[in-house]
Enzyme design. Structure first.
Site, PDB file in Angstrom:
ATOM      1  N   ARG A   1       0.821  -1.222   0.000  1.00 29.30           N
ATOM      2  CA  ARG A   1       0.000   0.000   0.000  1.00 29.30           C
ATOM      3  C   ARG A   1       0.856   1.274   0.000  1.00 29.30           C
ATOM      4  O   ARG A   1       0.700   2.151  -0.838  1.00 29.30           O
ATOM      5  CB  ARG A   1      -0.911   0.015   1.245  1.00 29.30           C
ATOM      6  CG  ARG A   1      -2.088  -0.917   1.161  1.00 29.30           C
ATOM      7  CD  ARG A   1      -2.843  -0.894   2.466  1.00 29.30           C
ATOM      8  NE  ARG A   1      -2.023  -1.438   3.521  1.00 29.30           N
ATOM      9  CZ  ARG A   1      -2.179  -2.643   4.067  1.00 29.30           C
ATOM     10  NH1 ARG A   1      -3.164  -3.406   3.650  1.00 29.30           N
ATOM     11  NH2 ARG A   1      -1.390  -3.071   5.006  1.00 29.30           N
ATOM     12  N   ILE A   2       1.776   1.366   0.980  1.00 35.41           N
ATOM     13  CA  ILE A   2       2.562   2.608   1.102  1.00 35.41           C
ATOM     14  C   ILE A   2       3.598   2.699  -0.018  1.00 35.41           C
ATOM     15  O   ILE A   2       3.768   3.755  -0.635  1.00 35.41           O
ATOM     16  CB  ILE A   2       3.220   2.705   2.496  1.00 35.41           C
ATOM     17  CG1 ILE A   2       2.134   2.697   3.582  1.00 35.41           C
ATOM     18  CG2 ILE A   2       4.080   3.963   2.608  1.00 35.41           C
ATOM     19  CD1 ILE A   2       2.653   2.597   5.004  1.00 35.41           C
TER      20      ILE A   2
ATOM     21  N   ASP B   1       9.775  -6.858  -4.270  1.00 36.78           N
ATOM     22  CA  ASP B   1       8.756  -7.401  -3.362  1.00 36.78           C
ATOM     23  C   ASP B   1       8.781  -8.913  -3.508  1.00 36.78           C
ATOM     24  O   ASP B   1       9.100  -9.422  -4.580  1.00 36.78           O
ATOM     25  CB  ASP B   1       7.361  -6.843  -3.718  1.00 36.78           C
ATOM     26  CG  ASP B   1       6.387  -7.007  -2.555  1.00 36.78           C
ATOM     27  OD1 ASP B   1       6.102  -8.156  -2.158  1.00 36.78           O
ATOM     28  OD2 ASP B   1       5.930  -5.986  -2.017  1.00 36.78           O
TER      29      ASP B   1
ATOM     30  N   GLU C   1      12.553   3.016  20.408  1.00 35.65           N
ATOM     31  CA  GLU C   1      11.683   4.201  20.407  1.00 35.65           C
ATOM     32  C   GLU C   1      11.128   4.428  21.804  1.00 35.65           C
ATOM     33  O   GLU C   1      10.743   3.446  22.448  1.00 35.65           O
ATOM     34  CB  GLU C   1      10.534   4.020  19.404  1.00 35.65           C
ATOM     35  CG  GLU C   1      11.030   3.972  17.969  1.00 35.65           C
ATOM     36  CD  GLU C   1       9.891   3.940  16.931  1.00 35.65           C
ATOM     37  OE1 GLU C   1       8.734   4.188  17.295  1.00 35.65           O
ATOM     38  OE2 GLU C   1      10.185   3.665  15.763  1.00 35.65           O
TER      39      GLU C   1
ATOM     40  N   HIS D   1       8.464   9.040  14.604  1.00 33.34           N
ATOM     41  CA  HIS D   1       7.392   8.085  14.230  1.00 33.34           C
ATOM     42  C   HIS D   1       6.049   8.807  14.021  1.00 33.34           C
ATOM     43  O   HIS D   1       5.063   8.501  14.685  1.00 33.34           O
ATOM     44  CB  HIS D   1       7.262   6.981  15.296  1.00 33.34           C
ATOM     45  CG  HIS D   1       6.647   5.733  14.729  1.00 33.34           C
ATOM     46  ND1 HIS D   1       6.990   4.468  15.161  1.00 33.34           N
ATOM     47  CD2 HIS D   1       5.712   5.536  13.758  1.00 33.34           C
ATOM     48  CE1 HIS D   1       6.286   3.571  14.496  1.00 33.34           C
ATOM     49  NE2 HIS D   1       5.506   4.196  13.630  1.00 33.34           N
ATOM     50  N   ILE D   2       6.064   9.734  13.071  1.00 29.28           N
ATOM     51  CA  ILE D   2       4.866  10.550  12.819  1.00 29.28           C
ATOM     52  C   ILE D   2       4.202  10.227  11.481  1.00 29.28           C
ATOM     53  O   ILE D   2       3.353  10.978  11.009  1.00 29.28           O
ATOM     54  CB  ILE D   2       5.192  12.065  12.881  1.00 29.28           C
ATOM     55  CG1 ILE D   2       6.336  12.427  11.903  1.00 29.28           C
ATOM     56  CG2 ILE D   2       5.555  12.482  14.300  1.00 29.28           C
ATOM     57  CD1 ILE D   2       6.515  13.924  11.691  1.00 29.28           C
TER      58      ILE D   2
ATOM     59  N   ALA E   1       1.872   8.312  10.465  1.00 29.93           N
ATOM     60  CA  ALA E   1       0.404   8.265  10.409  1.00 29.93           C
ATOM     61  C   ALA E   1      -0.230   9.445  11.128  1.00 29.93           C
ATOM     62  O   ALA E   1      -1.454   9.520  11.239  1.00 29.93           O
ATOM     63  CB  ALA E   1      -0.081   6.963  11.045  1.00 29.93           C
TER      64      ALA E   1
HETATM   65  P1  NAD Z   1       1.630  -3.708   3.054  1.00 30.79           P
HETATM   66  O1  NAD Z   1       1.333  -5.000   3.727  1.00 30.79           O
HETATM   67  O2  NAD Z   1       0.572  -3.104   2.204  1.00 30.79           O
HETATM   68  O3  NAD Z   1       2.951  -3.848   2.162  1.00 30.79           O
HETATM   69  C1  NAD Z   1       4.092  -4.513   2.568  1.00 30.79           C
HETATM   70  C2  NAD Z   1       4.700  -5.164   1.344  1.00 30.79           C
HETATM   71  O4  NAD Z   1       5.927  -5.768   1.730  1.00 30.79           O
HETATM   72  C3  NAD Z   1       3.827  -6.264   0.720  1.00 30.79           C
HETATM   73  O5  NAD Z   1       3.661  -6.006  -0.652  1.00 30.79           O
HETATM   74  C4  NAD Z   1       4.620  -7.537   0.976  1.00 30.79           C
HETATM   75  O6  NAD Z   1       4.479  -8.500  -0.061  1.00 30.79           O
HETATM   76  C5  NAD Z   1       6.029  -7.006   1.040  1.00 30.79           C
HETATM   77  N1  NAD Z   1       6.965  -7.882   1.741  1.00 30.79           N
HETATM   78  C6  NAD Z   1       6.768  -8.679   2.811  1.00 30.79           C
HETATM   79  N2  NAD Z   1       7.897  -9.305   3.151  1.00 30.79           N
HETATM   80  C7  NAD Z   1       8.840  -8.896   2.270  1.00 30.79           C
HETATM   81  C8  NAD Z   1      10.220  -9.185   2.097  1.00 30.79           C
HETATM   82  N3  NAD Z   1      10.846 -10.040   2.888  1.00 30.79           N
HETATM   83  N4  NAD Z   1      10.864  -8.569   1.101  1.00 30.79           N
HETATM   84  C9  NAD Z   1      10.210  -7.713   0.270  1.00 30.79           C
HETATM   85  N5  NAD Z   1       8.918  -7.399   0.381  1.00 30.79           N
HETATM   86  C10 NAD Z   1       8.242  -7.999   1.370  1.00 30.79           C
HETATM   87  O7  NAD Z   1       2.082  -2.713   4.220  1.00 30.79           O
HETATM   88  P2  NAD Z   1       2.023  -1.105   4.223  1.00 30.79           P
HETATM   89  O8  NAD Z   1       0.723  -0.667   4.754  1.00 30.79           O
HETATM   90  O9  NAD Z   1       2.490  -0.609   2.908  1.00 30.79           O
HETATM   91  O10 NAD Z   1       3.115  -0.806   5.372  1.00 30.79           O
HETATM   92  C11 NAD Z   1       4.499  -0.920   5.099  1.00 30.79           C
HETATM   93  C12 NAD Z   1       5.324  -0.627   6.340  1.00 30.79           C
HETATM   94  O11 NAD Z   1       5.038   0.682   6.846  1.00 30.79           O
HETATM   95  C13 NAD Z   1       5.115  -1.569   7.522  1.00 30.79           C
HETATM   96  O12 NAD Z   1       6.387  -1.847   8.093  1.00 30.79           O
HETATM   97  C14 NAD Z   1       4.341  -0.746   8.515  1.00 30.79           C
HETATM   98  O13 NAD Z   1       4.603  -1.167   9.831  1.00 30.79           O
HETATM   99  C15 NAD Z   1       4.921   0.631   8.248  1.00 30.79           C
HETATM  100  N6  NAD Z   1       4.087   1.758   8.698  1.00 30.79           N
HETATM  101  C16 NAD Z   1       4.710   2.818   9.293  1.00 30.79           C
HETATM  102  C17 NAD Z   1       3.968   3.912   9.717  1.00 30.79           C
HETATM  103  C18 NAD Z   1       4.636   5.112  10.358  1.00 30.79           C
HETATM  104  O14 NAD Z   1       4.001   5.788  11.145  1.00 30.79           O
HETATM  105  N7  NAD Z   1       5.883   5.402  10.039  1.00 30.79           N
HETATM  106  C19 NAD Z   1       2.564   3.905   9.554  1.00 30.79           C
HETATM  107  C20 NAD Z   1       1.970   2.815   8.922  1.00 30.79           C
HETATM  108  C21 NAD Z   1       2.740   1.741   8.491  1.00 30.79           C
END
Ligand code: NAD
Length: 310
Positions: A150-151, A171, A262, A281-282, A284
């Site tokens: 997603r991100i 990925d 953290e 860690h901002i 979201a």
């Molecule tokens: P998501 O599940 O939509 O995407 C993650 C992707 O990583 C998937 O496409 C998955 O197939 C891939 N993946 C899994 N294992 C892998 C590997 N070993 N090598 C390569 N790709 C791999 O998740 P998202 O919503 O996009 O979130 C991504 C990250 O952002 C997560 O770590 C989440 O914790 C973090 N996040 C951080 C904040 C923040 O405040 N900074 C907020 C939300 C999410």
């Protein structure tokens, strides 16, 4: 009447939705474990954010608990296996923060590439550091996305259509071809992404297989002019290796929103480096992401209890 204990601030529209659905909504901001054990006794559902903690003893005290909702993504504060054991449903809002995190990635990237935070710090101290602030343009450069979920895809969209960057990614799962095509993105092996990218942005979950995915070896594969952005989880990057890379000029800079520890301890070596931009860690933390998260979990709870009582 279904009783929903909301134990963290969520968007007022979400509370309104729950009340309009006929639920008895009780609000108490971040109660302690002891308080929560008492409050949860007669609740049917509990709503939290990254706080308060919901350990086993709270779940055990909630004899009538049928659902726990996290208005956000990470479930680290909830004993999920205990909840599952007791047949309690868990809801979260995984897509709610995606756009906000992606926009922070771009903010960090620009702050590192154009030394914005460094310039601001110095200017406040009366120093005109113009000569030291020679930066990089992003147009035409290559962004390497690690984790094209997603991100990762949202970052790719802004980077391509907003900044004119080329997109390469890694990925473990093959993403839908229409998305890859629209972004003219190229799927490569992980090491190749590190070699070719001018910017590497991390978007994988923290798993055994991704722990310290960015280590000394991979940092050495990167271009000396490259920038690393981490908004995923601190454990994806070996912090000591990154500090070495930043000090010794293996890469040009880094932008970080997440850390192995953290809050980042005061005086941490990262805070002594000028080629890194740090945020607490901002990712979201926007009005919009929080509204979406609250509304999404409220909708899920309403649907759940409507089915339950049918
Ligand atoms: P998501 O599940 O939509 O995407 C993650 C992707 O990583 C998937 O496409 C998955 O197939 C891939 N993946 C899994 N294992 C892998 C590997 N070993 N090598 C390569 N790709 C791999 O998740 P998202 O919503 O996009 O979130 C991504 C990250 O952002 C997560 O770590 C989440 O914790 C973090 N996040 C951080 C904040 C923040 O405040 N900074 C907020 C939300 C999410």
């Amino acid at each position: 009447m279904v009783k929903i204990l909301v134990a963290a601030p969520i968007h007022p529209d979400a509370i309104k939705m729950l009340e309009e659905a006929g639920f008895d909504v009780v609000y108490r901001e971040y109660p302690s474990v002891e308080e929560l054990k008492d409050l949860v006794k007669d609740a049917d559902a509990l709503v939290v954010r990254s706080k308060p903690k919901v350990p086993k003893e709270v779940i055990a005290a909630g004899k009538g608990l049928k659902a726990i909702a996290r208005a956000g993504v990470g479930l680290d504060n909830i004993d999920v296996s205990e909840a599952k054991k007791r047949g309690i449903a868990i809801f979260n809002a995984p897509a709610a923060p995606s756009r906000s995190v992606a926009e922070l990635v771009i903010g960090l990237l620009l702050a590192v590439a154009r030394k914005i935070a460094y310039a601001d710090r110095n200017l406040r101290e009366g120093k005109w550091v113009k000569k030291e602030c020679l930066g990089y343009e992003l147009y035409g450069k290559t962004i390497g996305i690690v984790g094209f979920g997603r991100i990762g895809r949202e970052v790719a969209r802004i980077a391509k259509f907003g900044l004119g960057m080329k997109v390469i990614f890694y990925d473990v799962v093959e993403p839908p071809q229409d998305i890859v095509k629209a972004l003219e993105a190229l799927r490569l092996e992980l090491d190749e992404v590190f070699r070719r990218a001018d910017v590497v942005s991390l978007h994988v979950p923290l798993l055994d297989s991704t722990y310290h995915l960015v280590n000394e070896r991979r940092l050495k594969l990167m271009k000396k002019t490259a920038i690393l952005i981490n908004t995923s989880r601190g454990g994806i990057v070996d912090t000591n290796a990154l500090i070495k890379a930043l000090k010794e000029g293996w890469i040009a800079g880094a932008g970080l929103d997440v850390y192995e520890e953290e809050p980042l301890p005061e005086g941490h070596p990262l805070t002594k480096l000028n080629n890194v931009v740090l945020t607490p860690h901002i990712g979201a933390s926007t009005i919009e992401a929080q509204a979406r998260a609250g509304i999404e979990v409220a909708s899920k709870l309403i649907e759940f209890f409507q089915k339950e009582t049918r």
